[in-house]
Structures are given as C-alpha cells and as structure tokens.
Write a protein that holds these residues in place. Structure first.
Motif, PDB file in Angstrom:
ATOM      1  N   ASP A   1       6.108  -2.956  14.143  1.00 24.10           N
ATOM      2  CA  ASP A   1       5.336  -2.131  13.204  1.00 24.10           C
ATOM      3  C   ASP A   1       4.331  -3.021  12.468  1.00 24.10           C
ATOM      4  O   ASP A   1       4.656  -4.156  12.095  1.00 24.10           O
ATOM      5  CB  ASP A   1       6.264  -1.473  12.168  1.00 24.10           C
ATOM      6  CG  ASP A   1       7.115  -0.359  12.774  1.00 24.10           C
ATOM      7  OD1 ASP A   1       7.081  -0.181  14.004  1.00 24.10           O
ATOM      8  OD2 ASP A   1       7.826   0.314  12.007  1.00 24.10           O
ATOM      9  N   LEU A   2       3.147  -2.479  12.259  1.00 26.91           N
ATOM     10  CA  LEU A   2       2.116  -3.217  11.519  1.00 26.91           C
ATOM     11  C   LEU A   2       2.427  -3.192  10.024  1.00 26.91           C
ATOM     12  O   LEU A   2       3.379  -2.535   9.587  1.00 26.91           O
ATOM     13  CB  LEU A   2       0.746  -2.589  11.792  1.00 26.91           C
ATOM     14  CG  LEU A   2       0.234  -2.734  13.232  1.00 26.91           C
ATOM     15  CD1 LEU A   2      -0.921  -1.774  13.506  1.00 26.91           C
ATOM     16  CD2 LEU A   2      -0.207  -4.174  13.518  1.00 26.91           C
ATOM     17  N   ALA A   3       1.605  -3.878   9.240  1.00 27.82           N
ATOM     18  CA  ALA A   3       1.806  -3.959   7.791  1.00 27.82           C
ATOM     19  C   ALA A   3       1.904  -2.564   7.177  1.00 27.82           C
ATOM     20  O   ALA A   3       0.998  -1.740   7.368  1.00 27.82           O
ATOM     21  CB  ALA A   3       0.648  -4.718   7.147  1.00 27.82           C
ATOM     22  N   PRO A   4       2.993  -2.271   6.446  1.00 26.09           N
ATOM     23  CA  PRO A   4       3.198  -0.916   5.911  1.00 26.09           C
ATOM     24  C   PRO A   4       2.060  -0.439   5.005  1.00 26.09           C
ATOM     25  O   PRO A   4       1.712   0.748   5.039  1.00 26.09           O
ATOM     26  CB  PRO A   4       4.497  -1.034   5.107  1.00 26.09           C
ATOM     27  CG  PRO A   4       5.119  -2.337   5.469  1.00 26.09           C
ATOM     28  CD  PRO A   4       4.104  -3.186   6.160  1.00 26.09           C
ATOM     29  N   GLU A   5       1.432  -1.320   4.258  1.00 26.58           N
ATOM     30  CA  GLU A   5       0.328  -0.886   3.366  1.00 26.58           C
ATOM     31  C   GLU A   5      -0.821  -0.322   4.194  1.00 26.58           C
ATOM     32  O   GLU A   5      -1.546   0.571   3.748  1.00 26.58           O
ATOM     33  CB  GLU A   5      -0.242  -2.041   2.518  1.00 26.58           C
ATOM     34  CG  GLU A   5       0.754  -2.907   1.796  1.00 26.58           C
ATOM     35  CD  GLU A   5       1.236  -4.048   2.678  1.00 26.58           C
ATOM     36  OE1 GLU A   5       0.510  -5.047   2.816  1.00 26.58           O
ATOM     37  OE2 GLU A   5       2.357  -3.948   3.217  1.00 26.58           O
ATOM     38  N   LEU A   6      -1.010  -0.882   5.397  1.00 27.51           N
ATOM     39  CA  LEU A   6      -2.123  -0.441   6.238  1.00 27.51           C
ATOM     40  C   LEU A   6      -1.820   0.843   6.984  1.00 27.51           C
ATOM     41  O   LEU A   6      -2.703   1.651   7.236  1.00 27.51           O
ATOM     42  CB  LEU A   6      -2.460  -1.535   7.262  1.00 27.51           C
ATOM     43  CG  LEU A   6      -3.394  -2.623   6.767  1.00 27.51           C
ATOM     44  CD1 LEU A   6      -3.213  -3.894   7.563  1.00 27.51           C
ATOM     45  CD2 LEU A   6      -4.832  -2.157   6.860  1.00 27.51           C
TER      46      LEU A   6
ATOM     47  N   SER B   1       4.438  -9.927  16.135  1.00 25.81           N
ATOM     48  CA  SER B   1       5.198  -9.206  15.117  1.00 25.81           C
ATOM     49  C   SER B   1       4.693  -9.505  13.696  1.00 25.81           C
ATOM     50  O   SER B   1       4.344 -10.647  13.368  1.00 25.81           O
ATOM     51  CB  SER B   1       6.680  -9.593  15.226  1.00 25.81           C
ATOM     52  OG  SER B   1       7.411  -8.965  14.197  1.00 25.81           O
ATOM     53  N   PHE B   2       4.672  -8.460  12.878  1.00 28.08           N
ATOM     54  CA  PHE B   2       4.341  -8.630  11.452  1.00 28.08           C
ATOM     55  C   PHE B   2       5.617  -8.973  10.674  1.00 28.08           C
ATOM     56  O   PHE B   2       5.622  -9.875   9.849  1.00 28.08           O
ATOM     57  CB  PHE B   2       3.716  -7.336  10.913  1.00 28.08           C
ATOM     58  CG  PHE B   2       3.418  -7.377   9.439  1.00 28.08           C
ATOM     59  CD1 PHE B   2       2.306  -8.043   8.947  1.00 28.08           C
ATOM     60  CD2 PHE B   2       4.272  -6.751   8.520  1.00 28.08           C
ATOM     61  CE1 PHE B   2       2.034  -8.097   7.583  1.00 28.08           C
ATOM     62  CE2 PHE B   2       4.000  -6.796   7.164  1.00 28.08           C
ATOM     63  CZ  PHE B   2       2.889  -7.469   6.692  1.00 28.08           C
ATOM     64  N   SER B   3       6.712  -8.263  10.984  1.00 28.59           N
ATOM     65  CA  SER B   3       7.953  -8.470  10.214  1.00 28.59           C
ATOM     66  C   SER B   3       8.610  -9.816  10.571  1.00 28.59           C
ATOM     67  O   SER B   3       9.051 -10.543   9.684  1.00 28.59           O
ATOM     68  CB  SER B   3       8.927  -7.319  10.450  1.00 28.59           C
ATOM     69  OG  SER B   3       9.120  -7.118  11.832  1.00 28.59           O
ATOM     70  N   ASN B   4       8.636 -10.141  11.850  1.00 22.85           N
ATOM     71  CA  ASN B   4       9.154 -11.443  12.300  1.00 22.85           C
ATOM     72  C   ASN B   4       7.919 -12.268  12.633  1.00 22.85           C
ATOM     73  O   ASN B   4       7.594 -12.518  13.792  1.00 22.85           O
ATOM     74  CB  ASN B   4      10.050 -11.222  13.526  1.00 22.85           C
ATOM     75  CG  ASN B   4      10.828 -12.457  13.896  1.00 22.85           C
ATOM     76  OD1 ASN B   4      10.853 -13.441  13.177  1.00 22.85           O
ATOM     77  ND2 ASN B   4      11.460 -12.406  15.057  1.00 22.85           N
TER      78      ASN B   4
END
Ligand code: AN0
Ligand code: CP
Length: 316
Positions: free
Chosen positions: A208-213, A240-243
């Motif tokens: 998943d990409l950055a949640p704000e975006l 990965s954004f999260s990892n």
C-alpha cells in the motif's frame, strides 16, 4: 509558476491540461517567448524521456538548454548546513544552486530517493534545499516521492484517449527485481484525484502507498476484481512504503498479460517507461493496439512545454 514539484503547485489543473493541448496543436507558437532564455537540466540519476522531452520542449519555445549529470560530472555536493566539509563533498548546495541560477532562467532537477530513510525521502530534502537556494523557478524532473511532469503527460494521454467522461483508472502494482521509488505511483494518484476520473489502486498486501496520499481511493488487493470495467490500466512497480524500500520477488503473477487485459472494458495499457518486458508486462500487451506507452512518452514534451511556458510568462 515559481515551482513545479506537485499538483499542489498548480492552481488550475484543467487550465494547465488545456495549455498542454494548445502547445501540442501549435508547438512553435511561442518561439519568441524563450529567445535568449536558458533552461538548465540537472540530473543526479539516469533518464531518457525526461532529459530529451524537456530539452525538446525548451527548444520548441526557442530556449537554449544546458544539461549536466551532477553525479558523474560535477563536484560532490554537500546538502547539510554547518558541516565541516573535510570528507567527500567538495561544494555546498548553497553555492551550487545560487551559481547555476546565474546561468539559467529556469532549472530542472532529478533527484531519486535513498529508499533507506523514509522520513528523509518524504521530506524531499534535496529538492527543497535546491529550491531554497536557487534564485529562479525550479521544475521537478522526478523527485524522491513525486514525478509531476509524467503525471501531467499521463493526464493529457487519458484526456485524448478516453471514451467516457469519467473513465475508470486502475493503478496496478507490478513485479520488479530491483527496488524502485514510489514517485510515479504517488504522483499518478495525486493528479488523478484532481482529474475527472474514478481511480482505484490494486497492489499486493504490504505494498500500500502512503496513507495520506491514498486517502479516499479504494485499494483492492484482488487484481481481477479491480480490473473489472476498467478503461485504463496504469502499471508501475514500486518498492514497499511500510517495509520501506523492500522488494518481494515472489509476486511475478502480478505481471500484466492479455488475459488480465480481457477482464477490463477494452481497457488501454499505460506505463511511464522504462519498462522490463515480460516482468512488468507481457510482450503481447505492450505490443498490442491497447498500449499507449509511446503516446505517453510523446506527451512528455507538451507537458514540459506547458510548464516552461507558464514559468517564462511568469504566470500562475
Ligand atoms: C524510475 C522509477 O521507478 O521511479 C524512473 C521512472 C520514470 N524507474 C527506474 O528506475 C527503472
Ligand atoms: N518516464 C520517465 O521519466 O523516463 P526517464 O526516466 O527515461 O526520464
């Protein structure tokens, strides 16, 4: 326009899109506007399309262009203030940006992320420092987290190709052996949220990409479900954004092939290029009539030309 780094720098996206169409229809209309003006293109990273299309855009406007590969041809640049520069770096960003501003009316800069320090990358330190110390307008040629010239060209391509007023767009994650930035994907999301389109994102869990975006954009982990009824499949790998910055090589089934395209509403295939054939997309798709990759690359010229024209005219 004083800077072009994000859709947030554009007060009226519709008007800018219209300008890309106008410069495409009459590319040499503004030759006098750029006369005796110089564009400086600075690359910390490789490029084919951005480098050549932005040069072409400037030449269409009558500008002169200077290009420099900062990593291989320039002095090693220090980004931090207060450093005792007795190690590798030879010149400070303060002087470098100010000096380049004396030679150019507009500066473009490409600076990729580290993919090791998420906080630093997402603060866009290099781009922001450069803008702070430059005395002329700055265009992002792909920064750590965004690639706005690509997205503007993609918006133009979708506008030209769409068959319905509000097309369904799927941003589909793709497999890739090496860690790539999230910039193209982030930027596509940012711009398509501002466009007349229904966007969904399809990626494997963990990507998943950055949640704000992505706030407000459906993220569907089932690729078949996401593709149903799609008018455009925009494919891109991102690490990965999260990892942060990690890749997973066990996800080759996410490649786009003809069967997946058959799930769509006779959808078109898009990719920013460069693309690894038969890893990201099968030959049968990229070589098919549904592929828009060359149109996208062509439209890079007009996206850059519209932005440079706005800057030359000193208009928002
Ligand atoms: C870069 C990226 O993914 O951001 C540039 C794309 C325009 N791609 C590669 O490094 C292969
Ligand atoms: N799409 C794109 O920006 O390509 P380059 O990296 O070749 O400039």
């Amino acid at each position: 326009m004083k800077q072009f780094t994000s859709v947030k720098d554009v007060p009226d996206v519709k008007a800018l899109l219209k300008l890309t169409q106008e410069v495409k229809a009459a590319p040499y209309e503004h030759q006098a506007t750029g006369k005796n003006k110089t564009l400086g293109l600075l690359f910390f990273n490789p490029s084919l399309r951005t480098r050549l299309s932005t040069q072409r855009a400037a030449m269409n406007l009558g500008m002169n262009v200077m290009v420099m590969n900062l990593n291989s041809d320039g002095w090693a640049i220090e980004m931090d203030d207060g450093t005792i520069m007795d190690q590798g770096s030879q010149e400070h960003i303060r002087e470098a940006a100010a000096v380049i501003s004396q030679y150019c009316e507009i500066i473009g800069i490409r600076t990729f992320p580290s993919l090791t320090n998420r906080e630093k990358d997402y603060k866009e330190e290099v781009l922001k420092k450069f803008i702070r110390h430059a005395q002329v307008p700055v265009v992002s040629l792909e920064s750590a987290t965004l690639h706005p010239l690509q997205s503007l060209a993609d918006l133009l391509t979708i506008e030209e190709q769409k068959k319905v007023e509000r097309p369904k767009l799927v941003l589909s994650w793709a497999p890739h052996p090496k860690a790539l930035p999230q910039a193209v994907a982030n930027s596509f999301v940012e711009w398509m949220k501002a466009a007349e389109a229904d966007l969904v994102i399809s990626n494997p869990p963990g990507f998943d990409l950055a949640p704000e975006l992505t706030k407000g954009v459906p993220i569907i982990h089932d690729q078949k479900k996401a593709f149903t009824g799609a008018d455009f499949i925009y494919t891109k790998n991102w690490s990965s954004f999260s990892n942060y910055g990690k890749v997973d090589t066990g996800l080759s089934s996410w490649m786009i092939d003809a069967e997946k395209m058959s799930w769509t509403n006779q959808g078109k295939f898009m990719h920013c290029l460069p693309v690894r054939r038969n890893v990201v997309v099968a030959d049968e798709v990229i070589d098919s009539a549904a592929s828009l990759v060359l149109e996208q690359a062509n439209n890079r010229t007009y996206a850059a030309q519209a932005v440079l024209l706005k800057m030359l005219q000193n208009e928002r």
